[in-house]
Motif scaffolding. Structure first.
Motif, PDB file in Angstrom:
ATOM      1  N   THR A 480       0.788  -1.168  -0.247  1.00 41.33           N
ATOM      2  CA  THR A 480       0.025   0.127   0.040  1.00 41.33           C
ATOM      3  C   THR A 480       0.910   1.161  -0.161  1.00 41.33           C
ATOM      4  OG1 THR A 480      -0.250   0.071   2.480  1.00 41.33           O
ATOM      5  CG2 THR A 480      -1.644  -1.271   1.443  1.00 41.33           C
ATOM      6  N   SER A 481       0.349   2.391  -0.691  1.00 42.47           N
ATOM      7  CA  SER A 481       0.938   3.473  -0.762  1.00 42.47           C
ATOM      8  C   SER A 481       1.427   4.184   0.792  1.00 42.47           C
ATOM      9  CB  SER A 481       0.603   4.540  -1.607  1.00 42.47           C
ATOM     10  OG  SER A 481      -0.865   4.645  -1.179  1.00 42.47           O
ATOM     11  N   ARG A 482       0.328   4.120   1.762  1.00 45.13           N
ATOM     12  CA  ARG A 482       0.370   4.465   3.096  1.00 45.13           C
ATOM     13  C   ARG A 482       1.749   4.245   3.728  1.00 45.13           C
ATOM     14  NH1 ARG A 482      -3.813   4.243   7.984  1.00 45.13           N
ATOM     15  NH2 ARG A 482      -2.646   5.230   9.514  1.00 45.13           N
ATOM     16  N   TRP A 483       2.185   2.715   3.628  1.00 38.78           N
ATOM     17  CA  TRP A 483       2.988   2.096   4.199  1.00 38.78           C
ATOM     18  C   TRP A 483       4.378   2.490   3.510  1.00 38.78           C
ATOM     19  CZ3 TRP A 483       3.289   0.513   8.884  1.00 38.78           C
ATOM     20  CH2 TRP A 483       2.115   0.186   9.625  1.00 38.78           C
ATOM     21  N   ARG A 484       4.119   2.611   2.299  1.00 38.10           N
ATOM     22  CA  ARG A 484       5.505   2.934   1.305  1.00 38.10           C
ATOM     23  C   ARG A 484       6.072   4.462   2.034  1.00 38.10           C
ATOM     24  NH1 ARG A 484       2.827   0.216  -3.174  1.00 38.10           N
ATOM     25  NH2 ARG A 484       2.257   2.247  -4.118  1.00 38.10           N
ATOM     26  N   GLU A 485       5.035   5.342   2.277  1.00 36.21           N
ATOM     27  CA  GLU A 485       5.314   6.502   2.711  1.00 36.21           C
ATOM     28  C   GLU A 485       6.186   6.409   4.267  1.00 36.21           C
ATOM     29  OE1 GLU A 485       4.754   9.630   1.540  1.00 36.21           O
ATOM     30  OE2 GLU A 485       3.382   9.413   0.043  1.00 36.21           O
ATOM     31  N   VAL A 486       5.625   5.477   4.903  1.00 34.95           N
ATOM     32  CA  VAL A 486       6.279   5.208   6.230  1.00 34.95           C
ATOM     33  C   VAL A 486       7.804   4.593   5.921  1.00 34.95           C
ATOM     34  CG1 VAL A 486       6.146   3.659   8.320  1.00 34.95           C
ATOM     35  CG2 VAL A 486       3.912   4.631   7.483  1.00 34.95           C
ATOM     36  N   ALA A 487       7.967   3.888   5.025  1.00 38.56           N
ATOM     37  CA  ALA A 487       8.945   2.997   4.510  1.00 38.56           C
ATOM     38  C   ALA A 487      10.009   4.367   4.015  1.00 38.56           C
ATOM     39  CB  ALA A 487       9.028   2.162   3.434  1.00 38.56           C
TER      40      ALA A 487
END
Length: 817
Positions: A480-487
């Motif tokens: 998900t894009s949200r978790w990629r932002e966290v990454a």
């Protein structure tokens, strides 16, 4: 093959570039820069070597001159007199350093380091608008800026102050160039020209390569436009304005430097010399595994490519050969960039091609056809170290790391399918694997030969484990894009933390400040000796006498400490020196190693005639004269002024006066005499050797001792009444016409007046200045005006003439394994 970016999850394009993420990106870059900058003062270290041996005393000299209301065009404390106005490393034409020297004439070493480190900021912050205008993610801009500041050569070669001053402006120059062309804006064009001049003013190879890259960037924009000719036509005015402004601002310093180079020890290089400065291919392993050759060990037991491990020889070292940009950026380069094919995307193609060309340039002799480029491409033969292109490589690695982070956030993990990579879906992953295996194999080959297999394996193992953990983490949280932002946040934190811990105040760029005590507080034994010497010199100056000194064998920072201590040293540390002076005096490139001090026939020892003409009266050594190398001339009759520990000061005799009036003249071919290492016999108190080219400038006819003339018994007096950096004033009384000889180095740009009337400058006694004077009392003023219209026109004319001469021959290329 489809390597084009997608707009997944709305995370690309202008939508993400609102005010908040833009300001956050700028704040993160500033925060990481500040954190890194504080490590040196917090650990009591300073950026060492060239930074403190050359550039810091140069800045102190500049500041002292400005504080006294003078411009430091000439440096009397360096190699018997040095044209600072023409030296690219003098900092004189660097506006930021000129302002710094004016505001803080005597900065601490730590403040100097912070100011130099601040020159990373214009380029680092420029990554934010560069990524924004491309629609690339702010997180990528932050990662790119971190690599730009702390990656590869930027950190490993922080000591090379002049290069850092050039390197730091490049991304900002690129941004302004793009804005000027896209907007067809003369205002942005003028700003670009100013920033490009700030980048180029150091006249080093990194500036040269960055200039070529900017020209290529403009050409690429024209060629890739839908209608190239129409695009060019609509922007030709902006391009000409940029070129005109830049050329006008650079004209004077470039002409002065070329004038200096023509008479220096480095007019240009043969390929054989530059070949030794090529980047060894094995060094590329450090992109993936930073410490695999022991580059970051405080024990300095480096076992990678250098002069003792390469049979073909090299002048590169652990700092030049260091390219590490961080574990995650290196992983992304192989995993997402090469194996995933994302570096092949059209929007990144310019940076990919530029990076590959920079790599081929850096490899130098290892690149087929580089010799032809070196011999025929204008400007390349002015530089001896192709490996300087690693700075440009680091810029491109910074763009690559940032771009791949952007692509990860936008598109997730790469896919090795025919739909994604086309016919290359097998080749690209195999290529990435082959590059990693080659890096490990070359690193282990050096390590095993040096008996360092265990630490090399440890570094490789830690790198592979860290990479595996990152791959596992990203694989788990990437759907998900949200978790990629966290990454992305974790990637910024990890990369910033790792590079600060590894590269800020590392063994590649830090030493204890105490090693540079000559600029702070000397040990008591050296301080006492220095005080005695300075008292003697002050007394001599009060009587109009100006003896010179030679400081030899003292540790690194002493080499140019004379600029700070205001001692007229006849040697020093500088790669650029006047060729005639080098041939006659033999000072060598540095004054730390007595073995590099040569003694040509014109300067056989410290009591020879040329030493007397120079006015050399004090010798400062790190040991008693009896313990100097065997080739060193012995002193007889020299008086020990002070001697203990690492400070030994000798007083010599037999020096000639700094200024005297000669009534006999002998013509001499100065260049031939220097080539033959022979100083003709002449009476040092009544006769002058006048260069053949200066003889027609004499109005009177003078007798010569060679013709059997006997010295005239005349009462003459020549007294120096003012001795400044750019001017010398002599009061003369002479019973008959003669030649006033001033034993200061002859160099273009010096002018002389007698009672306010301009007179021709003569070259006297091989290396020095002279002027013809009539009988009577006179006031003679020597003034250094390098930027006079007359000198600039002469220098430019000589430069044009020299272009027609036969080019230098290519030296023999050392054998490549």
């Amino acid at each position: 093959m489809n390597t084009s970016p997608s707009v997944a999850g709305g995370t690309t394009g202008s939508g993400i570039w609102t005010a908040r993420p833009t300001l956050l990106a700028l704040a993160l870059i500033l925060g990481i820069w500040a954190l890194a900058a504080l490590v040196w003062p917090l650990t009591g270290t300073v950026v060492p070597w060239d930074s403190k041996n050359q550039f810091y005393p140069t800045l102190r000299y500049l500041g002292a001159a400005l504080a006294h209301g003078e411009m430091p065009f000439w440096n009397p404390y360096h190699f018997g007199g040095h044209p600072s106005a023409a030296d690219p490393q003098s900092l004189l034409f660097t506006p930021t350093m000129l302002l710094f020297g004016w505001l803080v004439p005597e900065p601490s070493m730590q403040l100097f380091d912070i100011v130099i480190f601040a020159h990373f900021l214009p380029g680092a912050l420029a990554f934010v608008p560069l990524f924004r205008r491309r629609g690339w993610h702010p997180a990528g801009a932050v990662v790119a800026a971190i690599v730009f500041i702390l990656g590869g050569s930027a950190s490993a070669r922080l000591q090379h102050t002049g290069i850092i001053l050039s390197y730091g402006w490049f991304p900002l120059a690129l941004l302004l160039l793009e804005e000027a062309l896209d907007r067809r804006s003369y205002r942005f064009g003028a700003l670009f020209a100013v920033v490009a001049v700030l980048m180029t003013i150091g006249r080093d190879q990194v500036a040269f390569l960055c200039d070529i890259t900017l020209i290529a960037a403009a050409a690429a924009r024209i060629v890739t436009a839908p209608q190239p000719l129409a695009y060019l036509k609509s922007r030709i005015g902006v391009l000409l304005a940029m070129a005109g402004i830049g050329g006008a601002l650079l004209a004077v310093p470039v002409v002065l430097t070329m004038q200096f180079l023509a008479t220096s020890t480095r007019p240009s290089f043969g390929f054989g010399v530059a070949a030794m400065g090529s980047l060894p291919p094995e060094s590329l392993a450090t992109i993936l595994f930073g410490n695999v050759f022991g580059s970051l060990r405080w024990t300095y037991d480096y076992w990678g490519p250098d002069w003792h491990s390469l049979s073909e020889g090299t002048w590169t070292d652990r700092a030049t050969n260091y390219l590490f940009v961080g574990t995650v950026p290196a992983l992304f380069l192989l995993w997402h960039g090469v194996a995933g094919g994302r570096l092949l995307a059209r929007e990144f193609r310019f940076f990919l091609v530029t990076g590959l060309l920079a790599l081929l340039y850096a490899l130098g002799r290892y690149t087929p056809g580089f010799e032809m480029i070196f011999d025929h491409m204008p400007g390349v033969d002015l530089y001896r170290r192709p490996a300087d292109a690693t700075f440009l490589i680091n810029v491109m690695l910074a763009f690559a790391a940032g771009y791949l982070v952007h692509r990860y956030i936008a598109d997730g993990l790469p896919k090795w399918t025919t739909a994604a990579l086309g016919k290359l879906h097998l080749f690209l992953p195999m290529l990435a694997l082959a590059l990693a295996v080659a890096a490990i194999a070359s690193a282990m080959a050096f390590a095993l030969r040096a008996g360092q297999g265990a630490p090399a394996m440890r570094e490789i193992g830690l790198g592979l484990v860290a990479a595996a953990l990152v791959i596992a983490l990203l694989t788990r949280i990437s759907p998900t894009s949200r978790w990629r932002e966290v990454a992305a946040i974790l990637i910024i934190a990890f990369t910033g933390g790792e590079l600060v811990l590894r590269h800020a105040a590392s063994p590649l760029n830090a030493e204890p400040a105490e090693r540079y005590a000559v600029f702070r507080q000397l040990p008591p034994e050296q301080l006492q000796g220095l005080q005695i010497l300075k008292r003697e010199l002050a007394d001599r100056h009060a009587h109009g006498e100006y003896p010179r000194v030679e400081i030899l064998g003292q540790r690194g920072p002493w080499q140019n400490a004379s600029m700070v201590l205001q001692l007229e040293d006849i040697i020093g540390y500088n790669p650029l020196r006047l060729a005639d002076y080098e041939r006659a005096v033999g000072p060598g490139e540095n004054a730390e190693d007595p073995n590099l001090r040569t003694f040509p026939a014109t300067f056989r020892g410290y009591k020879c005639r040329l030493a007397g003409l120079l006015g050399l009266e004090y010798l400062v050594l790190d040991r008693p004269i009896e313990r100097m190398p065997r080739h060193f001339p012995r002193l007889t009759g020299a008086e020990i002024v002070y001697g203990t520990g690492r400070m030994w000061i000798y007083r010599l005799d037999g020096a000639s006066p700094r200024a005297y009036v000669a009534h006999e003249v002998s013509a001499v071919d100065s260049e031939a005499a220097l080539d033959q290492e022979e100083l003709p016999e002449f009476n040092r108190r009544s006769e002058a050797l006048i260069d053949d080219a200066s003889m027609p400038l004499l109005k009177e006819r003078y007798a010569s001792s060679a013709e059997g003339a006997s010295p005239k018994d005349l009462e003459d007096r020549a007294r120096i009444v003012s001795y400044q950096r750019n001017s010398v004033t002599v009061e003369v009384e002479s019973e008959a016409a003669g030649v006033l000889v001033l034993h200061d180095v002859y160099y273009p740009g010096w002018e002389v007046t007698v009672d306010g009337e301009r007179r021709p400058m003569l070259r006297a006694n091989l290396l020095f200045r002279g002027v013809e004077i009539p009988a009577g009392r006179h006031r003679v003023e020597f003034n250094f005006r390098p930027m006079s219209y007359e000198n600039l026109v002469t220098a430019a004319s000589d430069l044009l003439k020299s272009r027609k001469e036969e080019p230098i021959r290519t030296a023999e290329v050392p054998r490549v394994r």
